[in-house]
Design a protein around this motif. Structure first.
Motif, mmCIF file in Angstrom:
data_model
loop_
_atom_site.group_PDB
_atom_site.id
_atom_site.type_symbol
_atom_site.label_atom_id
_atom_site.label_comp_id
_atom_site.label_asym_id
_atom_site.label_seq_id
_atom_site.Cartn_x
_atom_site.Cartn_y
_atom_site.Cartn_z
ATOM 1 N N VAL A 174 4.536 0.775 8.963
ATOM 2 C CA VAL A 174 5.179 1.173 7.708
ATOM 3 C C VAL A 174 4.971 2.673 7.554
ATOM 4 N N SER A 175 6.068 3.407 7.428
ATOM 5 C CA SER A 175 6.017 4.871 7.320
ATOM 6 C C SER A 175 6.431 5.303 5.924
ATOM 7 N N ASP A 176 5.808 6.374 5.427
ATOM 8 C CA ASP A 176 6.215 6.973 4.158
ATOM 9 C C ASP A 176 5.996 8.474 4.257
ATOM 10 N N ALA A 177 6.405 9.209 3.251
ATOM 11 C CA ALA A 177 6.376 10.666 3.292
ATOM 12 C C ALA A 177 5.088 11.266 2.756
ATOM 13 N N ALA A 178 4.128 10.443 2.340
ATOM 14 C CA ALA A 178 2.870 10.976 1.820
ATOM 15 C C ALA A 178 1.912 11.247 2.974
ATOM 16 N N ASN B 214 0.827 -1.205 0.000
ATOM 17 C CA ASN B 214 0.000 0.000 0.000
ATOM 18 C C ASN B 214 0.865 1.260 0.000
ATOM 19 N N ALA B 215 2.001 1.217 0.769
ATOM 20 C CA ALA B 215 2.895 2.374 0.815
ATOM 21 C C ALA B 215 3.602 2.580 -0.507
ATOM 22 N N VAL B 216 4.007 1.475 -1.193
ATOM 23 C CA VAL B 216 4.681 1.587 -2.493
ATOM 24 C C VAL B 216 3.723 2.159 -3.521
ATOM 25 N N ARG B 217 2.470 1.700 -3.469
ATOM 26 C CA ARG B 217 1.512 2.091 -4.495
ATOM 27 C C ARG B 217 1.004 3.518 -4.286
ATOM 28 N N TYR B 218 0.714 3.921 -3.021
ATOM 29 C CA TYR B 218 0.049 5.213 -2.787
ATOM 30 C C TYR B 218 0.909 6.209 -2.001
ATOM 31 N N GLY B 219 2.057 5.729 -1.476
ATOM 32 C CA GLY B 219 2.871 6.598 -0.650
ATOM 33 C C GLY B 219 3.976 7.281 -1.417
ATOM 34 N N HIS C 81 -7.786 4.342 3.484
ATOM 35 C CA HIS C 81 -9.127 3.937 3.881
ATOM 36 C C HIS C 81 -9.452 2.607 3.214
ATOM 37 N N VAL C 82 -10.318 1.866 3.854
ATOM 38 C CA VAL C 82 -10.656 0.517 3.399
ATOM 39 C C VAL C 82 -11.577 0.594 2.189
ATOM 40 N N LYS D 140 3.249 9.991 7.232
ATOM 41 C CA LYS D 140 2.304 9.229 8.044
ATOM 42 C C LYS D 140 2.908 7.867 8.346
ATOM 43 N N THR D 141 2.285 7.191 9.323
ATOM 44 C CA THR D 141 2.643 5.819 9.665
ATOM 45 C C THR D 141 1.361 5.010 9.744
#
Length: 768
Positions: A710-714, A687-692, A719-720, A752-753
């Motif tokens: 899992v943290s990223d800069a986005a 999810n982080a690779v695809r949207y983060g 949401h489900v 976010k995390t």
């Protein structure tokens, strides 16, 4: 001394042989002009000259002429008839005063011995006058302080300054138990030349008047002083302090035990086994200590009063049969010398609240029938005050119970900090609360809050805010945003309160609340703090230094406007003691006189430190509610955390799965949990690779639960999605929500995390 009423003396021929000063004032001639002349000629000349009479006399001043023997001759004495009549009136007045006046008159000589007294004076003592004549005034009446009265009489005799209306009691006669009260006045007697002859002492028996005044004054004092506090024992103590010794030398107040606890009083007649508590006592010897609880002895005036609510005046004799029903009480009565008693009920609307026993002892006068009515009036007021206190105690008990049930029932035991709390409820209940809430990532939220006010309203409002806080905490909001949401909730509650009907008193009470939240992270050893209306937390560091943390204050909850709640992040090394408290406690402990106790608690167990502070506060008689939360920080061991940077491409997922599998195996996690964790980690990373946005990081934390982050800069919010059967994507967070015990996201300045928690699969949580 010449007779001041005589004007002149005439010889047998009517010639003036003596001319007195009064004649000069009346007719105008001096003695040199008048002596030797005919009185008829003088009067004719006065008429012809238009009258030379003195201005101080009326034109028709009559005179009295009578023969007087002077030596061997008869002369004529001329007297002023007006003065003669005045003297006759004086004599009549004196005769009336000494035979008919109700005021006792005593004529004393210059040695203060009784030389004459009127009939009223003889009636005051019912003693023949012959037995009193020649005695000193103070001996005749045997005043309570004879020496003082003798000194007062001597001062009047010496100075001539009258003393009026002195209230004096006499000594108790051996055969009469009731003493009298007299109003005594002293006036000096002087002759025409100013010589001191003695005193006139007047006395009036004012016993009944003074007793009536005393009864009214006592009732006024009871109404003014009894009932100022809303506590049953306190009201009873106010009663005994007011009526002793003004009304009785010994007073005992016994209240039905249920009434003391705030329950409804029993109906009359009261069962003989109903226990009463001795709530107040003042006097010489008490049969039982204050606080003793027991039924009243049967067959006694005390029990009879509770059967019909009728007060009783009871003389006390050695052979009084009812004394045998309670030997301890009888012994205290005998030792105190009590001889007269009034037992009066404490009752309201046919319900019995208790009994008040009034005793007079030793030199005190016995009670009279008039005192019975006074005792009833006093007890009627006291009963109303006790019932008010009972109702208030009941509400206070309910409020305290509600507050106690709304607070955490079990001590909080987060793994990242040792917790100890101290709570002093206010006398009327309050709205203070504390919490230690476990957050994802082994973090702990420490909370202290306070709702202004007292009673059930404050307690229930506190419960609403605490419930809202627990509902918001799983959202993993930052403490500043969490406090802002809590303030919104408080604002809605305040608006609901303000919208109540005009007749509801709650609508006129503004809702005011404060709160402080500290989120401690045992991995980073940091604490993020935000506060609204409460004092800044206190920190005692492992090296012995201490300070109040510099956390900017935010507005009170439900305050006007949209002012922010600024958050501050501070470093807290392992072993730091953090103290958070309400405003009243901060004034005493966090920045007050008890601050040294905190400073000395660096290595001491927190329960011991709390006990010492509580003992110091108890000795200080604090009427306000106080609450303090102590937390000693712990660090999560480095081996419990695994952090890994990931590439921002599809290779990130297999790398993350392999790292997670390896770490869980090292931690001893069972295969089923490890397999589930691989799926969760894979979906989080995917999810982080695809949207983060890069950089990406995986962090695994083993505490009482297993947390995968899992943290990223986005900053986009995850949401489900409920994907359709033919969709190839959109199921990641749905899978995570299905497999994890709970999941969520938190935001920070640069991104976010997203996290998910699982049970460890171990029988016991691994200790730190």
């Amino acid at each position: 001394m010449p007779d001041r009423d005589v004007l002149m003396y005439l010889d047998e021929g009517g010639r003036v042989i003596e001319w007195h000063h009064r004649a000069k004032e009346l007719f105008g001639w001096s003695a040199e002009e008048a002596v030797g002349r005919s009185v008829a000629a003088l009067l004719r000349e006065a008429g012809a000259a238009g009258g030379r009479r003195g201005e101080g006399f009326p034109d028709t001043a009559p005179v009295l002429v009578k023969p007087v023997l002077r030596g061997s001759s008869v002369v004529w004495q001329v007297r002023a008839v007006a003065d003669a009549l005045s003297r006759q009136q004086d004599v009549a007045l004196i005769r009336a005063m000494f035979t008919q006046s109700p005021v006792g008159l005593h004529v004393l000589d210059d040695q203060l011995r009784l030389v004459r007294m009127n009939t009223a004076a003889r009636g005051l003592r019912d003693v023949p006058a012959d037995d009193l004549i020649g005695k000193r005034f103070t001996e005749a009446y045997e005043f309570e302080d004879a020496e003082e009265e003798l000194a007062v009489a001597r001062r009047v005799l010496e100075s001539g300054q009258a003393v009026l209306n002195r209230l004096v009691r006499d000594i108790e006669p051996p055969d009469v138990r009731k003493r009298r009260i007299y109003s005594v006045s002293y006036v000096r007697l002087e002759d025409c030349g100013g010589g001191v002859l003695g005193l006139v002492a007047s006395s009036i028996d004012v016993t009944e008047r003074e007793n009536a005044h005393r009864r009214l004054a006592l009732l006024d004092a009871v109404r003014a002083r009894v009932g100022r506090r809303l506590d049953v024992p306190a009201v009873c103590q106010e009663l005994v302090d007011t009526v002793v010794p003004a009304f009785a030398g010994i007073v005992v107040v016994e209240v039905v035990e249920d009434v003391v606890r705030g329950e409804e009083p029993p109906l009359v007649p009261v069962d003989r086994l109903v226990p009463l508590r001795r709530t107040a006592f003042r006097g010489r010897i008490s049969a039982y200590p204050v606080g003793d609880v027991r039924p009243l002895p049967s067959g006694t005036p005390y029990s009879h009063v509770l059967s019909d609510l009728r007060p009783r005046l009871v003389p006390i004799h050695e052979d009084s049969v009812w004394l045998a029903a309670d030997p301890a009480r009888a012994d205290s009565i005998r030792q105190s010398g009590a001889h007269s008693m009034i037992v009066s009920p404490l009752a309201l609307h046919g319900h019995a609240l208790g009994v008040v026993s009034f005793y007079r002892h030793r030199q005190e006068d016995p009670f009279e029938e008039e005192d019975l009515q006074l005792a009833s009036d006093v007890c009627a007021h006291a009963a109303l005050c006790i019932d008010n206190a009972r109702r208030y105690s009941r509400e206070r008990t309910i409020a305290a119970t509600v507050q106690r049930r709304l607070l955490p029932q079990q001590p909080a035991t987060p793994s990242s900090a040792e917790i100890c709390q101290m709570h002093f409820p206010g006398p009327e209940g309050g709205g203070a609360w504390f919490d230690a809430i476990t957050l994802p990532g082994a973090r702990t939220a420490l909370v202290v809050g306070e709702v202004a006010g007292r009673g059930i309203t404050a307690a229930t409002t506190m419960g609403q805010l605490r419930t809202a806080l627990h509902s918001l905490a799983p959202l993993d909001l930052g403490p500043d945003e969490l406090l802002a949401r809590l303030s919104d909730t408080a604002a809605r509650l305040a608006a609901e309160r303000a919208a109540l009907p005009a007749g509801d008193p709650l609508g006129h009470e503004p809702l005011t609340a404060g709160c402080a939240i500290a989120v401690y992270d045992p991995v980073d050893l940091t604490c993020t703090i935000v506060r609204a209306g409460l004092p800044a937390p206190f920190a005692l560091f492992p090296d012995g230094t201490s300070c109040n943390l510099a956390v900017p204050p935010g507005p009170l909850l439900a305050g006007t406007g949209n002012a922010p709640f600024p958050a501050t992040t501070v470093s807290l090394p392992e072993g730091t003691t953090l103290a958070m408290g309400t405003v009243s406690l901060a004034q005493e402990v966090l920045s007050g006189p008890l601050r040294p106790l905190l400073d000395s608690g660096r290595t001491r167990p927190l329960p011991e430190l709390c006990d010492e502070i509580a003992e110091a506060l108890t000795n200080g008689r604090h009427a306000e509610e106080m609450l303090m939360l102590l937390a000693r920080t712990k660090a999560l061991p480095p081996e419990r955390v695994r952090a890994l940077s990931l590439p921002a491409n599809p290779k990130a997922a297999p790398i993350a799965r392999a790292a997670a599998r390896q770490q869980l195996e090292a931690w001893g996690i069972d295969e089923e949990t490890a397999f589930t964790n691989e799926l969760i980690v894979s979906e989080l990373v995917g999810n982080a690779v695809r949207y983060g946005a890069p950089p990406l990081q995986l962090r695994l934390i083993l505490d009482r639960t297993l947390t995968s982050e899992v943290s990223d800069a986005a900053t986009s919010a995850p949401h489900v999605k409920h994907a359709r059967t033919v969709d190839e994507t959109g199921r990641g967070l749905f899978i995570i929500a299905t497999l994890a015990a709970q999941w969520g996201a938190r935001y920070w300045d640069q991104g976010k995390t997203v996290w998910a928690e699982q049970a460890t699969g171990m029988p016991d949580a691994p200790p730190l």
